[in-house]
Scaffold this active site. Structure first.
Site, PDB file in Angstrom:
ATOM      1  N   ARG A 125       2.136 -37.399  32.869  1.00 31.57           N
ATOM      2  CA  ARG A 125       0.730 -37.299  32.829  1.00 31.57           C
ATOM      3  C   ARG A 125       0.352 -36.960  31.501  1.00 31.57           C
ATOM      4  O   ARG A 125       0.423 -36.019  30.291  1.00 31.57           O
ATOM      5  CB  ARG A 125       0.407 -35.406  33.190  1.00 31.57           C
ATOM      6  CG  ARG A 125      -1.008 -35.446  34.046  1.00 31.57           C
ATOM      7  CD  ARG A 125      -1.717 -34.024  34.377  1.00 31.57           C
ATOM      8  NE  ARG A 125      -1.581 -33.123  34.023  1.00 31.57           N
ATOM      9  CZ  ARG A 125      -0.295 -31.761  33.752  1.00 31.57           C
ATOM     10  NH1 ARG A 125       0.075 -31.980  34.692  1.00 31.57           N
ATOM     11  NH2 ARG A 125      -0.584 -31.828  32.248  1.00 31.57           N
ATOM     12  N   GLU A 144      -0.892 -34.120  24.762  1.00 31.01           N
ATOM     13  CA  GLU A 144       0.235 -34.099  24.721  1.00 31.01           C
ATOM     14  C   GLU A 144       0.613 -34.669  26.050  1.00 31.01           C
ATOM     15  O   GLU A 144      -0.778 -35.518  27.079  1.00 31.01           O
ATOM     16  CB  GLU A 144       1.298 -33.323  24.908  1.00 31.01           C
ATOM     17  CG  GLU A 144       1.076 -32.684  26.297  1.00 31.01           C
ATOM     18  CD  GLU A 144       1.876 -31.389  26.108  1.00 31.01           C
ATOM     19  OE1 GLU A 144       3.030 -31.378  25.439  1.00 31.01           O
ATOM     20  OE2 GLU A 144       1.995 -30.599  27.067  1.00 31.01           O
ATOM     21  N   ASN A 146       3.429 -34.840  29.259  1.00 36.61           N
ATOM     22  CA  ASN A 146       3.972 -34.369  29.999  1.00 36.61           C
ATOM     23  C   ASN A 146       5.095 -35.539  31.004  1.00 36.61           C
ATOM     24  O   ASN A 146       4.621 -36.466  30.844  1.00 36.61           O
ATOM     25  CB  ASN A 146       3.172 -34.276  30.780  1.00 36.61           C
ATOM     26  CG  ASN A 146       2.718 -32.109  30.096  1.00 36.61           C
ATOM     27  OD1 ASN A 146       2.648 -31.230  29.592  1.00 36.61           O
ATOM     28  ND2 ASN A 146       1.608 -33.333  30.222  1.00 36.61           N
ATOM     29  N   LYS A 305       7.422 -33.360  21.436  1.00 36.21           N
ATOM     30  CA  LYS A 305       6.454 -32.642  20.425  1.00 36.21           C
ATOM     31  C   LYS A 305       6.582 -34.035  18.902  1.00 36.21           C
ATOM     32  O   LYS A 305       5.755 -34.651  18.672  1.00 36.21           O
ATOM     33  CB  LYS A 305       5.618 -32.045  20.061  1.00 36.21           C
ATOM     34  CG  LYS A 305       5.445 -30.580  21.467  1.00 36.21           C
ATOM     35  CD  LYS A 305       4.437 -30.474  21.489  1.00 36.21           C
ATOM     36  CE  LYS A 305       3.754 -29.903  22.961  1.00 36.21           C
ATOM     37  NZ  LYS A 305       4.757 -29.983  24.015  1.00 36.21           N
ATOM     38  N   LYS A 364       2.909 -26.725  16.787  1.00 35.60           N
ATOM     39  CA  LYS A 364       3.745 -26.617  17.852  1.00 35.60           C
ATOM     40  C   LYS A 364       5.410 -26.826  17.452  1.00 35.60           C
ATOM     41  O   LYS A 364       5.667 -27.786  16.942  1.00 35.60           O
ATOM     42  CB  LYS A 364       3.152 -27.938  18.399  1.00 35.60           C
ATOM     43  CG  LYS A 364       1.639 -27.771  19.174  1.00 35.60           C
ATOM     44  CD  LYS A 364       1.417 -28.961  19.904  1.00 35.60           C
ATOM     45  CE  LYS A 364       0.016 -29.055  20.464  1.00 35.60           C
ATOM     46  NZ  LYS A 364      -0.734 -29.854  21.140  1.00 35.60           N
ATOM     47  N   GLU A 368       8.164 -27.048  26.369  1.00 42.77           N
ATOM     48  CA  GLU A 368       7.059 -27.199  26.856  1.00 42.77           C
ATOM     49  C   GLU A 368       6.293 -25.857  28.041  1.00 42.77           C
ATOM     50  O   GLU A 368       6.943 -24.683  28.088  1.00 42.77           O
ATOM     51  CB  GLU A 368       7.473 -28.490  27.855  1.00 42.77           C
ATOM     52  CG  GLU A 368       7.844 -29.507  27.795  1.00 42.77           C
ATOM     53  CD  GLU A 368       6.837 -30.249  27.002  1.00 42.77           C
ATOM     54  OE1 GLU A 368       5.564 -30.411  27.729  1.00 42.77           O
ATOM     55  OE2 GLU A 368       7.537 -30.911  25.674  1.00 42.77           O
ATOM     56  N   GLY A 369       5.517 -26.171  29.002  1.00 36.16           N
ATOM     57  CA  GLY A 369       4.929 -25.257  29.468  1.00 36.16           C
ATOM     58  C   GLY A 369       3.633 -23.925  29.134  1.00 36.16           C
ATOM     59  O   GLY A 369       3.332 -23.503  29.905  1.00 36.16           O
TER      60      GLY A 369
HETATM   61  P1  ADP Z   1       3.021 -27.656  26.216  1.00 40.56           P
HETATM   62  O1  ADP Z   1       3.571 -28.807  26.382  1.00 40.56           O
HETATM   63  O2  ADP Z   1       3.110 -26.105  26.057  1.00 40.56           O
HETATM   64  O3  ADP Z   1       1.651 -27.697  27.052  1.00 40.56           O
HETATM   65  P2  ADP Z   1       0.321 -28.344  24.491  1.00 40.56           P
HETATM   66  O4  ADP Z   1       0.714 -29.644  23.675  1.00 40.56           O
HETATM   67  O5  ADP Z   1       0.160 -29.156  26.038  1.00 40.56           O
HETATM   68  O6  ADP Z   1       1.967 -28.022  24.848  1.00 40.56           O
HETATM   69  O7  ADP Z   1      -0.223 -27.598  24.384  1.00 40.56           O
HETATM   70  C1  ADP Z   1      -0.709 -26.098  25.122  1.00 40.56           C
HETATM   71  C2  ADP Z   1      -2.060 -25.561  25.019  1.00 40.56           C
HETATM   72  O8  ADP Z   1      -2.366 -25.680  23.956  1.00 40.56           O
HETATM   73  C3  ADP Z   1      -2.817 -27.173  25.737  1.00 40.56           C
HETATM   74  O9  ADP Z   1      -3.639 -26.756  27.491  1.00 40.56           O
HETATM   75  C4  ADP Z   1      -4.605 -26.761  24.988  1.00 40.56           C
HETATM   76  O10 ADP Z   1      -4.750 -25.644  25.656  1.00 40.56           O
HETATM   77  C5  ADP Z   1      -3.976 -26.047  23.456  1.00 40.56           C
HETATM   78  N1  ADP Z   1      -4.120 -27.514  22.662  1.00 40.56           N
HETATM   79  C6  ADP Z   1      -2.593 -27.601  22.244  1.00 40.56           C
HETATM   80  N2  ADP Z   1      -3.275 -28.410  21.189  1.00 40.56           N
HETATM   81  C7  ADP Z   1      -4.237 -28.746  20.890  1.00 40.56           C
HETATM   82  C8  ADP Z   1      -4.949 -29.188  20.136  1.00 40.56           C
HETATM   83  N3  ADP Z   1      -4.281 -29.749  18.961  1.00 40.56           N
HETATM   84  N4  ADP Z   1      -6.286 -28.171  19.814  1.00 40.56           N
HETATM   85  C9  ADP Z   1      -7.295 -27.834  20.733  1.00 40.56           C
HETATM   86  N5  ADP Z   1      -5.670 -27.180  21.747  1.00 40.56           N
HETATM   87  C10 ADP Z   1      -5.232 -27.886  21.732  1.00 40.56           C
HETATM   88 MG    MG Z   2       0.330 -29.116  27.906  1.00 40.06          MG
END
Ligand code: ADP
Ligand code: MG
Length: 474
Positions: A125, A144, A146, A305, A364, A368-369
């Protein structure tokens, strides 16, 4: 962005009535989750949290996200087959991040033994937010991809009907008709069924590898049921079961309790807390087997990441996908600024830049999660502490996406009804199947819209921050 529900949001009595209808429609329609108190039984269930109103999504960006999904499928699959790329890209990360290092060791061990698996199934996704530029024009920016255990493809297929009814109750029948049908679980099941078929044993089963705590079981059941409808047997097992009862025969066929397994679909195994020593051994057994793993460990690593950050560097996509400039351009258009914090002068400059202006970025770790990222003052403090240590290479830095908020109500069991300023994240499900070197399926399988109140920087639905939503295209 357009705010299509401004008028209905003013009528508090109508909103209250619509919320009551919405909750019952969600329960009737199967937008369900087990409760925190009884996460492993279905005697008491509740509705999964969702928005009262569908959220506006610019249709051009929605189309753009769908149009680039097959490219991302191909990219992830290509990376998973490129040992040198994964080795080089993750070299600095695995020195400091034990979890990635352990996954990587299994990856290397399996390659050294020689891959027994010949059919590959990817379910991913790709998540996006709509970044609001200086002139107010929104742009699609990828958060990102997944590549393991991407969830909510089942429950999300049931939200459009709920939102359709809410709109009708609020006197918006025409708008209700415009909500798009969406059923990712069907597309994901088609991919699993194809992999099962190519594996080529009628009596073999599909194994869902599930967590100890299974609150989100109904989401998974949507996919399971699609498989049962095709007469494909599904079993649900945990790593612990695999450790105790899994075995390989001479041809590395995987057996559970004497039953041959054709496909292993992971809804588990993506965070360090999923593993103890026995679970790592179980993971290794699965990876060594001939069964189709969704994903195989290389594809899981392709979703880190660190890989995402490397992909954004000029020339990387071009080298990975030579002769596909259009796919490269479509993908690159969705990239936000990503920066390496590797040891060296460039990394020093990036760290200094983030410390000076923390609100522009997200820090970051390789996790994940949801709930792991760092923002603002916390970002600054952590980065200051680790700026001169190799530990900083376990993080990547990303430009912070700033979407235009819109008002909505987030419906959650036992929570008061109140309006929130919200932002949304759009996910597109991808599914592909490869046999040997040949792609035999490559599709976009549907979408997921998740919405959260702006005061939460991070976190998904399972983490209790975001809620399910339906896009209303504008
Ligand atoms: P995870 O693998 O923990 O889901 P994500 O990269 O999806 O990591 O980040 C988790 C959440 O943080 C995202 O669903 C989003 O709401 C927020 N987020 C992540 N990256 C960004 C970004 N570059 N700008 C704004 N919000 C972000
Ligand atoms: Mg995410």
């Amino acid at each position: 962005m357009a705010a299509p529900w401004r008028d209905v949001l003013r009528d508090e009595a109508a909103i209250r009535e619509a919320a009551r209808v919405a909750v019952d429609a969600a329960l009737l329609g199967g937008v369900l989750m087990r409760t925190e108190g009884e996460p492993n039984a279905s005697d008491v269930v509740n509705y999964a949290p969702f928005t009262l109103l569908p959220s506006a999504v610019p249709s051009a960006l929605f189309d753009q996200a769908y149009a680039v999904q097959q490219d991302f499928n191909l990219l992830v699959d290509t990376i998973s087959q490129n040992k040198e790329f994964l080795e080089r890209t993750l070299a600095s990360t695995i020195k400091v991040d034990d979890f990635t290092a352990r996954l990587f060791r299994i990856h290397m061990q399996v390659l050294e033994e020689g891959l027994a698996q010949s059919v590959f199934l990817g379910i991913n996704r790709s998540d996006y937010m709509f970044d609001c530029g200086a002139d107010g024009t929104p742009a699609l920016k990828q958060i990102e991809i997944n590549t393991i255990a991407a969830s909510f493809g089942g429950l999300t297929s049931r939200t459009a009907a709920v939102h359709g009814q809410v709109l009708k109750v609020l006197g918006k029948s025409e708008e209700a008709l415009r909500l798009l049908p969406n059923n990712p679980s069907k597309g994901l099941a088609l991919g699993i069924a194809k992999a099962w078929e190519l594996y080529g044993s009628q009596s073999a089963v599909v194994m869902f590898l599930v967590e100890e705590v299974q609150r989100n079981i109904f989401d998974q059941r949507c996919i399971e049921n699609e498989l049962w409808n095709r007469n494909i047997r599904v079993i649900r097992k945990r790593f612990r079961d695999v450790f105790e009862k899994g075995s390989l025969d001479d041809a590395k066929r995987l057996y559970m309790d004497g039953q041959e397994v054709a496909v292993v679909y992971y809804r588990e195994g993506y965070v360090p807390t999923n593993y103890d020593q026995q679970n790592w051994e179980a993971r290794l057994l699965l990876e060594r087997s001939r069964a189709v793993k969704c994903p195989d460990i290389a594809t899981q690593l392709a979703g880190t990441k660190k890989v995402q950050q490397e992909l954004s560097r000029p020339g990387t996509l071009e080298r990975l996908l030579p002769g596909r400039p259009e796919a490269v351009a479509r993908m690159r258009a969705t990239f936000a600024g990503l920066y390496s914090l590797d040891v060296g002068e460039d990394g020093d400059k990036i760290a200094a830049m983030a410390i000076a202006d923390p609100d522009r970025f997200v820090l970051k770790p390789q996790r994940e999660g949801g709930g792991n990222n760092l923002y603002g003052e916390e970002l600054r403090q952590v980065l200051e502490k680790i700026r001169d240590s190799p530990e900083r290479t376990s993080y990547i830095l990303m430009d912070k996406i700033k979407p235009q908020p819109a008002n909505n109500y987030l419906l959650r069991a036992h929570s008061p009804l109140q309006v929130s300023e919200c932002i949304s994240e759009l996910g597109i499900f991808g599914v592909y199947v490869r046999q040997g070197k040949e792609m035999v399926m490559n599709e976009a399988a549907g979408h997921l819209l998740r919405t959260k109140a702006i005061e939460h920087a991070d976190g998904g639905v399972a983490a209790g921050v975001a809620v399910l939503d339906t896009p209303y295209l504008v």
